[in-house]
Design an enzyme around this catalytic site. Structure first.
Site, PDB file in Angstrom:
ATOM      1  N   ASN A   9       0.807  -1.223   0.000  1.00  0.00           N
ATOM      2  CA  ASN A   9       0.000   0.000   0.000  1.00  0.00           C
ATOM      3  C   ASN A   9       0.838   1.270   0.000  1.00  0.00           C
ATOM      4  OD1 ASN A   9      -2.825  -1.000   0.184  1.00  0.00           O
ATOM      5  ND2 ASN A   9      -2.034  -1.996   2.013  1.00  0.00           N
ATOM      6  N   THR A  11       4.717   1.113  -0.548  1.00  0.00           N
ATOM      7  CA  THR A  11       5.894   0.988  -1.402  1.00  0.00           C
ATOM      8  C   THR A  11       5.770  -0.196  -2.353  1.00  0.00           C
ATOM      9  OG1 THR A  11       7.066  -0.378   0.216  1.00  0.00           O
ATOM     10  CG2 THR A  11       7.429   2.013   0.330  1.00  0.00           C
ATOM     11  N   GLU A  13       8.409  -2.818  -4.046  1.00  0.00           N
ATOM     12  CA  GLU A  13       9.786  -3.303  -4.031  1.00  0.00           C
ATOM     13  C   GLU A  13      10.022  -4.151  -5.272  1.00  0.00           C
ATOM     14  OE1 GLU A  13      13.056  -5.510  -1.136  1.00  0.00           O
ATOM     15  OE2 GLU A  13      10.905  -5.688  -0.675  1.00  0.00           O
ATOM     16  N   GLY A 105      -4.195 -11.322   2.833  1.00  0.00           N
ATOM     17  CA  GLY A 105      -3.362 -10.685   1.826  1.00  0.00           C
ATOM     18  C   GLY A 105      -2.275 -11.632   1.333  1.00  0.00           C
ATOM     19  N   ILE A 106      -2.010 -11.604   0.041  1.00  0.00           N
ATOM     20  CA  ILE A 106      -0.995 -12.465  -0.543  1.00  0.00           C
ATOM     21  C   ILE A 106       0.361 -12.226   0.117  1.00  0.00           C
ATOM     22  CG2 ILE A 106       0.343 -12.878  -2.646  1.00  0.00           C
ATOM     23  CD1 ILE A 106      -2.367 -14.271  -2.576  1.00  0.00           C
ATOM     24  N   ASP A 107       0.660 -10.983   0.464  1.00  0.00           N
ATOM     25  CA  ASP A 107       1.942 -10.683   1.095  1.00  0.00           C
ATOM     26  C   ASP A 107       2.110 -11.446   2.409  1.00  0.00           C
ATOM     27  OD1 ASP A 107      -0.167  -9.176   2.170  1.00  0.00           O
ATOM     28  OD2 ASP A 107       1.094  -7.452   2.649  1.00  0.00           O
ATOM     29  N   ARG A 108       1.023 -11.605   3.163  1.00  0.00           N
ATOM     30  CA  ARG A 108       1.096 -12.321   4.441  1.00  0.00           C
ATOM     31  C   ARG A 108       1.342 -13.817   4.220  1.00  0.00           C
ATOM     32  NH1 ARG A 108      -4.157 -10.694   7.710  1.00  0.00           N
ATOM     33  NH2 ARG A 108      -3.001 -11.704   9.414  1.00  0.00           N
ATOM     34  N   ASP A 127       5.709  -8.226  10.164  1.00  0.00           N
ATOM     35  CA  ASP A 127       6.082  -7.385   9.023  1.00  0.00           C
ATOM     36  C   ASP A 127       5.735  -5.939   9.343  1.00  0.00           C
ATOM     37  OD1 ASP A 127       6.634  -6.207   6.602  1.00  0.00           O
ATOM     38  OD2 ASP A 127       5.393  -7.558   5.403  1.00  0.00           O
ATOM     39  N   THR A 182      10.112  16.818  25.407  1.00  0.00           N
ATOM     40  CA  THR A 182       8.942  16.350  24.654  1.00  0.00           C
ATOM     41  C   THR A 182       9.369  15.451  23.511  1.00  0.00           C
ATOM     42  OG1 THR A 182       7.713  18.356  25.205  1.00  0.00           O
ATOM     43  CG2 THR A 182       6.929  17.077  23.333  1.00  0.00           C
TER      44      THR A 182
END
Length: 254
Positions: A9, A11, A13, A105-108, A127, A182
């Protein structure tokens, strides 16, 4: 040599995978407005930087359909080769125990498969991407499910968009939990907060399963955070590319 393209979503690669031990990759912003011509130009430049190696196949792992189609068109124009899509043309060879398998998701799945083959199982892969995903491979080597959290960049953006006059921060060299300024307090909260998230979630997953898992981290922010983890872990920068490579080799019978 395999080209792996991992479209997330935030980047994209683009990896040149010569073998499991030799991978080089380039990252581009996932820009929904870019056309196939734009991606063709980017790919052409990247291929030039890499020395225009001879390729055997291109595999795409994607969670962004509108972008994947344009990148595929650009790649086809550049090389004359049509990419294969993982999840469509090639299945991820891991049993999926999700109640609705199509929601994962395919990435997972790619990451979980890569961890199971490279490091064994049971295992947890974390990830650090746009979202932080925890994915669990059970004692049988099956994808069991996981958890999803807002990513670090998203959390920082919300914090700064809702609060006036906060100083900008980075997460390098955070040493103490109790900040004296801070900026240091924000850095500590983000850095140690996410470390505690990982450690706490891993412990809960282990307790729920009744056994301990190997822990593998990947993704952009993972390298910084893993330095502060107090539990055994592995950081694997190229896990997604390795997964793409291993899926191709296993399904092609190499």
């Amino acid at each position: 040599m395999i080209i792996g393209i991992d479209i997330g979503n935030t980047t994209v690669e683009i990896g040149f995978i010569y073998d499991i031990e030799k991978i080089s990759s380039y990252r581009l912003k996932t820009d929904y407005a870019r056309t196939s011509d734009d991606w063709f130009l980017d790919l052409n430049q990247i291929f030039s930087l890499e020395g225009r190696p001879q390729i055997d196949r291109c595999l795409i792992s994607s969670v962004v359909p509108i972008v994947e189609d344009r990148i595929a068109e650009g790649f086809l124009r550049l090389t004359g080769e049509k990419p294969l899509f993982i999840g469509k043309d090639l299945a991820v060879p891991i049993k999926n125990n999700y109640s609705r398998p199509e929601e994962v998701g395919i990435d997972r799945l790619v990451n979980s498969f890569a961890v199971s083959r490279k490091y064994g199982f049971p295992a947890i892969v974390v990830d650090f991407g746009t979202a932080i995903t925890f994915d669990v491979v059970n004692e049988k080597g099956e994808y069991e499910g996981g958890a999803i959290f807002p990513g670090i960049d998203a959390s920082i953006s919300v914090l700064f968009s809702k609060t006036a006059r906060l100083p900008s921060v980075n997460l390098k060299n955070v040493k103490v939990v109790v900040g004296k300024t801070t900026a240091d307090s924000i850095r500590s909260g983000i850095y140690f907060g996410y470390i505690s998230l990982v450690e706490g979630m891993v412990e809960r997953i282990n307790r729920e399963a009744g056994y301990r898992h190997k822990l593998v981290l990947t993704g952009g922010s993972g390298k910084v955070l893993c330095e502060g983890l107090s539990i055994p872990h592995i950081y694997d920068r190229y896990l997604s590319m390795e997964g793409i490579y291993m899926i191709f080799r296993e399904l092609q019978g190499y």
